[in-house]
Each structure stands twice: as C-alpha cells, then as structure tokens.
Design a protein around this motif. Structure first.
Motif, PDB file in Angstrom:
ATOM      1  N   TYR A  79      12.904  -5.282   7.169  1.00 37.03           N
ATOM      2  CA  TYR A  79      12.872  -3.908   7.685  1.00 37.03           C
ATOM      3  C   TYR A  79      14.212  -3.465   8.259  1.00 37.03           C
ATOM      4  O   TYR A  79      14.589  -2.311   8.128  1.00 37.03           O
ATOM      5  CB  TYR A  79      11.828  -3.780   8.797  1.00 37.03           C
ATOM      6  CG  TYR A  79      10.458  -3.430   8.297  1.00 37.03           C
ATOM      7  CD1 TYR A  79       9.619  -4.422   7.797  1.00 37.03           C
ATOM      8  CD2 TYR A  79       9.996  -2.122   8.308  1.00 37.03           C
ATOM      9  CE1 TYR A  79       8.357  -4.113   7.334  1.00 37.03           C
ATOM     10  CE2 TYR A  79       8.734  -1.804   7.851  1.00 37.03           C
ATOM     11  CZ  TYR A  79       7.918  -2.804   7.372  1.00 37.03           C
ATOM     12  OH  TYR A  79       6.676  -2.499   6.920  1.00 37.03           O
ATOM     13  N   LEU A 123      -7.347   1.268  10.439  1.00 36.77           N
ATOM     14  CA  LEU A 123      -6.567   1.116   9.211  1.00 36.77           C
ATOM     15  C   LEU A 123      -6.189   2.497   8.666  1.00 36.77           C
ATOM     16  O   LEU A 123      -6.925   3.466   8.864  1.00 36.77           O
ATOM     17  CB  LEU A 123      -7.381   0.371   8.156  1.00 36.77           C
ATOM     18  CG  LEU A 123      -7.586  -1.118   8.407  1.00 36.77           C
ATOM     19  CD1 LEU A 123      -8.378  -1.740   7.280  1.00 36.77           C
ATOM     20  CD2 LEU A 123      -6.242  -1.834   8.561  1.00 36.77           C
ATOM     21  N   PRO A 124      -5.060   2.596   7.958  1.00 40.97           N
ATOM     22  CA  PRO A 124      -4.612   3.888   7.428  1.00 40.97           C
ATOM     23  C   PRO A 124      -5.657   4.549   6.538  1.00 40.97           C
ATOM     24  O   PRO A 124      -6.409   3.874   5.841  1.00 40.97           O
ATOM     25  CB  PRO A 124      -3.385   3.523   6.594  1.00 40.97           C
ATOM     26  CG  PRO A 124      -2.905   2.239   7.155  1.00 40.97           C
ATOM     27  CD  PRO A 124      -4.121   1.519   7.658  1.00 40.97           C
ATOM     28  N   SER A 125      -5.687   5.875   6.573  1.00 43.38           N
ATOM     29  CA  SER A 125      -6.617   6.634   5.740  1.00 43.38           C
ATOM     30  C   SER A 125      -5.870   7.789   5.071  1.00 43.38           C
ATOM     31  O   SER A 125      -5.978   8.932   5.503  1.00 43.38           O
ATOM     32  CB  SER A 125      -7.772   7.163   6.600  1.00 43.38           C
ATOM     33  OG  SER A 125      -8.633   7.974   5.835  1.00 43.38           O
ATOM     34  N   PRO A 126      -5.108   7.481   4.019  1.00 41.61           N
ATOM     35  CA  PRO A 126      -4.411   8.564   3.335  1.00 41.61           C
ATOM     36  C   PRO A 126      -5.394   9.452   2.576  1.00 41.61           C
ATOM     37  O   PRO A 126      -6.546   9.083   2.386  1.00 41.61           O
ATOM     38  CB  PRO A 126      -3.468   7.843   2.367  1.00 41.61           C
ATOM     39  CG  PRO A 126      -3.949   6.447   2.260  1.00 41.61           C
ATOM     40  CD  PRO A 126      -4.843   6.170   3.423  1.00 41.61           C
ATOM     41  N   ALA A 131      -4.096   9.519  11.081  1.00 45.60           N
ATOM     42  CA  ALA A 131      -4.948   9.445   9.891  1.00 45.60           C
ATOM     43  C   ALA A 131      -5.333   7.994   9.709  1.00 45.60           C
ATOM     44  O   ALA A 131      -4.713   7.257   8.949  1.00 45.60           O
ATOM     45  CB  ALA A 131      -4.196   9.954   8.661  1.00 45.60           C
ATOM     46  N   ILE A 140      -1.906  13.625   3.102  1.00 43.94           N
ATOM     47  CA  ILE A 140      -1.350  12.577   3.957  1.00 43.94           C
ATOM     48  C   ILE A 140      -1.038  11.410   3.029  1.00 43.94           C
ATOM     49  O   ILE A 140      -1.943  10.782   2.492  1.00 43.94           O
ATOM     50  CB  ILE A 140      -2.353  12.141   5.040  1.00 43.94           C
ATOM     51  CG1 ILE A 140      -2.906  13.347   5.810  1.00 43.94           C
ATOM     52  CG2 ILE A 140      -1.712  11.128   5.968  1.00 43.94           C
ATOM     53  CD1 ILE A 140      -1.895  14.096   6.612  1.00 43.94           C
ATOM     54  N   THR A 141       0.245  11.155   2.813  1.00 37.46           N
ATOM     55  CA  THR A 141       0.624  10.145   1.828  1.00 37.46           C
ATOM     56  C   THR A 141       0.817   8.789   2.496  1.00 37.46           C
ATOM     57  O   THR A 141       1.016   8.715   3.712  1.00 37.46           O
ATOM     58  CB  THR A 141       1.942  10.522   1.123  1.00 37.46           C
ATOM     59  OG1 THR A 141       3.020  10.214   2.021  1.00 37.46           O
ATOM     60  CG2 THR A 141       1.988  11.986   0.750  1.00 37.46           C
ATOM     61  N   PRO A 142       0.756   7.719   1.690  1.00 33.98           N
ATOM     62  CA  PRO A 142       0.979   6.386   2.267  1.00 33.98           C
ATOM     63  C   PRO A 142       2.450   6.108   2.597  1.00 33.98           C
ATOM     64  O   PRO A 142       2.765   5.080   3.169  1.00 33.98           O
ATOM     65  CB  PRO A 142       0.522   5.442   1.155  1.00 33.98           C
ATOM     66  CG  PRO A 142      -0.013   6.284   0.064  1.00 33.98           C
ATOM     67  CD  PRO A 142       0.430   7.671   0.271  1.00 33.98           C
ATOM     68  N   PHE A 143       3.343   7.054   2.233  1.00 30.32           N
ATOM     69  CA  PHE A 143       4.772   6.768   2.377  1.00 30.32           C
ATOM     70  C   PHE A 143       5.285   6.884   3.810  1.00 30.32           C
ATOM     71  O   PHE A 143       6.319   6.332   4.143  1.00 30.32           O
ATOM     72  CB  PHE A 143       5.589   7.724   1.502  1.00 30.32           C
ATOM     73  CG  PHE A 143       5.289   7.575   0.047  1.00 30.32           C
ATOM     74  CD1 PHE A 143       5.700   6.442  -0.632  1.00 30.32           C
ATOM     75  CD2 PHE A 143       4.582   8.542  -0.635  1.00 30.32           C
ATOM     76  CE1 PHE A 143       5.419   6.283  -1.978  1.00 30.32           C
ATOM     77  CE2 PHE A 143       4.297   8.394  -1.983  1.00 30.32           C
ATOM     78  CZ  PHE A 143       4.713   7.264  -2.660  1.00 30.32           C
ATOM     79  N   TYR A 144       4.596   7.647   4.631  1.00 31.88           N
ATOM     80  CA  TYR A 144       5.119   7.928   5.969  1.00 31.88           C
ATOM     81  C   TYR A 144       4.123   7.494   7.029  1.00 31.88           C
ATOM     82  O   TYR A 144       3.024   7.076   6.713  1.00 31.88           O
ATOM     83  CB  TYR A 144       5.442   9.427   6.089  1.00 31.88           C
ATOM     84  CG  TYR A 144       6.254   9.919   4.924  1.00 31.88           C
ATOM     85  CD1 TYR A 144       7.492   9.342   4.644  1.00 31.88           C
ATOM     86  CD2 TYR A 144       5.766  10.894   4.073  1.00 31.88           C
ATOM     87  CE1 TYR A 144       8.223   9.754   3.549  1.00 31.88           C
ATOM     88  CE2 TYR A 144       6.495  11.320   2.981  1.00 31.88           C
ATOM     89  CZ  TYR A 144       7.728  10.744   2.707  1.00 31.88           C
ATOM     90  OH  TYR A 144       8.454  11.134   1.629  1.00 31.88           O
ATOM     91  N   ASP A 145       4.527   7.624   8.291  1.00 36.57           N
ATOM     92  CA  ASP A 145       3.653   7.098   9.335  1.00 36.57           C
ATOM     93  C   ASP A 145       2.378   7.944   9.440  1.00 36.57           C
ATOM     94  O   ASP A 145       2.313   9.066   8.958  1.00 36.57           O
ATOM     95  CB  ASP A 145       4.412   6.930  10.657  1.00 36.57           C
ATOM     96  CG  ASP A 145       4.522   8.208  11.437  1.00 36.57           C
ATOM     97  OD1 ASP A 145       3.499   8.863  11.651  1.00 36.57           O
ATOM     98  OD2 ASP A 145       5.634   8.547  11.849  1.00 36.57           O
ATOM     99  N   PRO A 146       1.335   7.358  10.024  1.00 34.80           N
ATOM    100  CA  PRO A 146       0.007   7.990   9.950  1.00 34.80           C
ATOM    101  C   PRO A 146      -0.239   9.113  10.964  1.00 34.80           C
ATOM    102  O   PRO A 146      -1.320   9.663  10.993  1.00 34.80           O
ATOM    103  CB  PRO A 146      -0.937   6.811  10.221  1.00 34.80           C
ATOM    104  CG  PRO A 146      -0.143   5.876  11.051  1.00 34.80           C
ATOM    105  CD  PRO A 146       1.275   6.020  10.615  1.00 34.80           C
TER     106      PRO A 146
END
Lengths: 71, 446
Positions: B191, B348-351, B341, B377-383
């Motif tokens: 990272y 857990l993320p919910s795109p 999201a 809401i895409t998986p590319f950025y923070d939730p």
C-alpha cells in the motif's frame, strides 16, 4: 460440480488455491478487495479445485464465478 | 486570494471544498476518473478534467495527470482534500516546483509527520508524551518479540508509513505477533511502498481524542479545541463529537498547548490535527499528526462557527489568522455520524446503485454527501457515502437531534450502516459518554 462466487463486486487481491487442492467447507479460496477492504471468499462446501477462473488483479462483479470445485 | 483552485479529490469532500470556494468567489476545477464521470462534484465545478481510469492509482493518485490538469486550466492552487494525495510530500513538492500552490503544509512538514517513527522522535523532543514502544522501526520479527516481552502484551503492531488502519494490528501473545508481523509488513509495503514496522504498548481503555490546529505562515497558531473520535471499526472512525464528554478544561488546555508545541517544532502551516490517546487517568499520548483536513472537521466548524476550508485557503494565500486563542468560540455540542455503504451486521462493503435517498433536515442538521439517488457506489473507492452532523445547545440536544435525523435518513438499493448508527446513538453507553476505542468491538460481543 460447485462454483465459488463473488459475494460482492471487487478486485481479486489474492488467489489462495490451485487446481488439485482439496478445500474444506468454509475455507477461504480467494481474497477480494472492495472499498479499501479485504474480504475473504470461502467455499460453501468441501471439494477439490478443478479450475481457478480469475487472476489476481481481475475485476469481478457480484455473482461472478471465481473457483470451480469437484466434489 | 486565489482566483481558481483545482480540487484533487472526489465525493463529499470535493463538494465541501467547492462550496466554500464558491462562497469566496473562487473558480473551481474538478478532476475525475472514468467511474466518476457523472458524479455531483464534477457537475457542480466550473470546469472538470478527466484524469484517468477508475482505480485510484490510475487517476486520483496520478500526480502528473493532476498537475497537468491544473496547468491546462490555469488553477493557481490545489486543494488535496483528505486521503488520496493529501499527505504525499512528493505531490506537494511537485506542485510547488511547477508554480502551483499546494493548500496544506510544506513538503518538509508533511514528511516530518509522514514517518510515524520520525514523528515520534520529533514529538518527544518537543516535550510531548508518546506511548511506550520500540524506539524506531524494528529490524526483524525477533527484535519485535524481544521488545514486546519487555513492554508487556498486548502491544500494537504498526506500519511506519501506514494509515487508515492498514498495516496495524493489536497482538496479545508472541505467537500472534509472529503471525501478524509478516502479513502487516507485506500489506504496508503493497500500500505505502515501505514495509517498516514498529511497536507500541496497548493503552488500556483508551479514548481517541484529537486537537484541531490552524497555523498561519506568520508564526501564529491556535487550537480549535478537541474532537472525540473513539467509536471506530477496523481503526476507521464511525461517530465523532466535539467537545469530548471526557475532556475537562485543564486537559483541553494542556492538549491544545502540546499540539501547538509540536506544530512549532516542525514549522507547521495550515490546518492540521494532532491525534492522541487518552487513558482512564486522563494522561495523554501523541499518536500521529494528520497534515491535512480531517473527515470529521464539521463538528469543529459547528461549535466554533469557523469554516476550516476557508481558513486553509486564506492561510495558503498568505493571510494571517488575525484572531487569538481567546477569540475562539465553543458553542454547544456537535456529533457526526459517518454513513457507510456496508452491511450493518457483518460490516462488509455493499457496492451498488442508490435507488432512493432522502436526507434529513431540521434545526442544527448538516449533511455532507457526495452522492444522490441514481449514483453508483463502486468498489474502487472508500465506502463512505456521506456524513450527518447534528448540533445542539448541549450534548443531550445534539443526541436528540441526531436520533431524529437518523430515523428520517433513507438509503435504498444498497445496504448501509444506518441501523448500526441508530443503535449507537440510542445506546445508554453513548448517552453516558462512555466511549472508549473498544466501543464497537465490545458491541458485537453483547
């Protein structure tokens, strides 16, 4: 024949199994990254890995097949 | 003051910065990735420049593309927001070298606080306490195990160049330490380009309290009180408030003076935040400095009446603060909830696509959001999809307003943490101000 599917959209961070590997129910087979978070994806049932359908770095959608298992 | 500013960020914070620029009569340039082509921040800016593909490494972290966008549009300054390039000394330096003002501290000040190991040394020299731990990075897992045995478990394992909780883990035994060391080091390397690790003693029942500072380029600095940010999950904040229900006047003054001493030691300029752990006996220990605007800055704005983005712009343009510590208000109480999201149960993320969204309104209520109905809401950025802030004359009124606002908040089409936020704000433990950093861990275990 069973497939392990992505439970959410994300990027394949790591593939943890190879064809021929025996996996138990609940064992993580792939790690996805979504929204800056690592999410391990487990196999629902036990089996032997027949085919890995994704590569590290691939983008997958929810419901996409990740790993094919033979029981 | 600047005539045109480029905002090198996305989502709610890009819109937040836009709002102040517009009020001050400053023209704005947005940048966007392919995933954000239709985003609100892009539509609202005076100009918008595409900088690359959806993954951040190809767009929002692409220094050259962003600087080129600034040059092509004639922006005189860049506001980095938070996250992304906001604490990247190379970006600040590259902008400066090309004659563009970076709205933030000098590259040297960013670098001084960017390495947690170096920051610790600087802070100790400034006479501010730090949590006991390895003096600098550890060379190997064996050295880490030896030091951990000395200071006693549990210990925090941290990446020197980490952030956002990445490369950080609490370990309770040597076995756990050995397991966690390699994986966290590898993750930090992936990272942040550096896998250096260090250790700190785990302070028991700690609170996370931070001090907001503003320092101008003329040697004058003030502190804008504290924020209590103990309610976190995976080391990311969920609920914040100001003032802290735990901090008294003496502690507030001591922490504020300590924060300014650190700023003086590194010649700090612009807005910044000093994060501290405060233990049960009200001892405080420096954790890290965020050399940028914080996500949770609105709670400070609500109690002080100051616009922090306005002061960032003024300071970057060379203006003096023009007010003293004694002039700063502390009016009532403000609480912020971060709406994520994510699945409220599993966190857990919910795109997905937001089908419907209704934001609450009312006395003392503020919404900072980057999305609307129809947004993906895409998986590319923070939730984080937005921040809800409630202000009241006192903490009880702020809580009451926050409860009402959360009940009125509607997001459909994706899962959100709204149910969790409602439960936190309605809990007896929150009402009592009994918020330590294990709040959400112990929450799951009840």
């Amino acid at each position: 024949m069973a497939t392990v599917q992505a439970s959410m959209a994300g990027i394949v961070l790591r593939v943890l199994v190879q064809p021929g590997d025996r996996v138990e129910a609940g064992q993580d087979v792939v790690v996805l990254e979504s929204m800056k978070m690592e999410v391990p994806i487990p196999a629902e049932g036990a089996g032997v890995v027949a085919e890995v359908l994704v590569n590290e770095g691939d983008f997958v959608n929810e419901g996409d097949d990740l790993v094919r298992l033979e029981s | 003051m600047f005539r045109k500013v480029l905002i090198a960020n996305r989502g709610e914070i890009a819109r937040r910065i836009l709002r102040t620029c517009r009020r001050l009569g400053i023209a704005t340039v947005a940048v966007y990735s392919d995933a954000d082509e239709k985003a609100l921040h892009v539509r609202e800016a005076d100009e918008a420049v595409r900088i690359g593909e959806a993954p951040v490494a190809k767009s929002y972290l692409n220094i050259e593309a962003i600087l080129r966008a600034a040059e092509e549009t004639g922006a005189e300054a860049i506001h980095p927001g938070y996250g992304l390039l906001s604490e990247n000394a190379d970006f600040a330096r590259a902008a400066m070298e090309r004659g563009i003002r970076f709205i933030g501290p000098s590259p040297e000040a960013i670098a001084a606080m960017g390495s947690k190991v170096a920051a610790r040394e600087t802070v100790k020299r400034a006479g501010v306490p730090v949590v006991p731990g390895s003096e600098g990075a550890v060379a190997s897992v064996d050295e880490a195990a030896r030091i951990a045995a000395e200071i006693g478990y549990p210990v925090m394992l941290k990446a020197s160049y980490g952030g956002g909780g990445i490369g950080m883990q609490v370990v309770h035994s040597e076995e756990e330490l050995r397991k966690a060391f390699a994986s966290n080091s590898a993750r930090a390397k992936a990272y942040f380009g550096n896998g250096e690790m260090f250790l700190e003693k785990r302070v028991q029942r700690p609170r996370h309290v931070e001090i907001q500072v503003l320092c101008d380029g003329h040697g004058h600095g003030v502190y804008l009180w504290e924020r209590e940010c103990s309610i976190q999950r995976r080391h990311q904040k969920v609920v914040e408030e100001a003032p802290s229900p735990f901090v008294d006047e003496a502690l507030r003054r001591d922490m504020g003076e300590a924060a300014l001493a650190i700023c003086r030691a590194i010649g700090y300029e612009n807005a910044g935040t000093l994060e501290f752990l405060v233990d049960e006996e009200k001892h405080f220990y420096f954790l890290e400095m965020n050399t940028r605007l914080q996500v949770e800055h609105p709670v400070t704005e609500m109690i002080t009446g100051l616009d922090l983005v306005e002061w960032q712009l003024r300071i970057a343009a060379g203006e003096p603060l023009g007010f003293e510590q004694g002039d700063i208000r502390r009016d009532g109480h403000a609480i912020e909830c971060r709406v994520y999201a994510e699945d409220p149960e599993r966190m857990l993320p919910s795109p997905g696509t937001i089908a419907r969204m209704v934001l609450p309104e009312g006395e003392g209520i503020r919404n900072d959001v980057g999305v609307e109905a129809g947004s993906e809401i895409t998986p590319f950025y923070d939730p984080m999809i937005g921040k809800l802030i409630a202000h009241g004359r006192d903490r009880a009124e702020a809580i009451a307003r926050m409860k009402q606002a959360l009940d009125a908040y509607v997001i459909e089409g994706i899962r959100s943490n709204l149910p969790l936020l409602r439960a936190i704000v309605a809990s007896d433990r929150f009402a009592a101000g009994d918020t330590t950093t294990d709040f959400l861990e112990s929450w799951g275990k009840r």
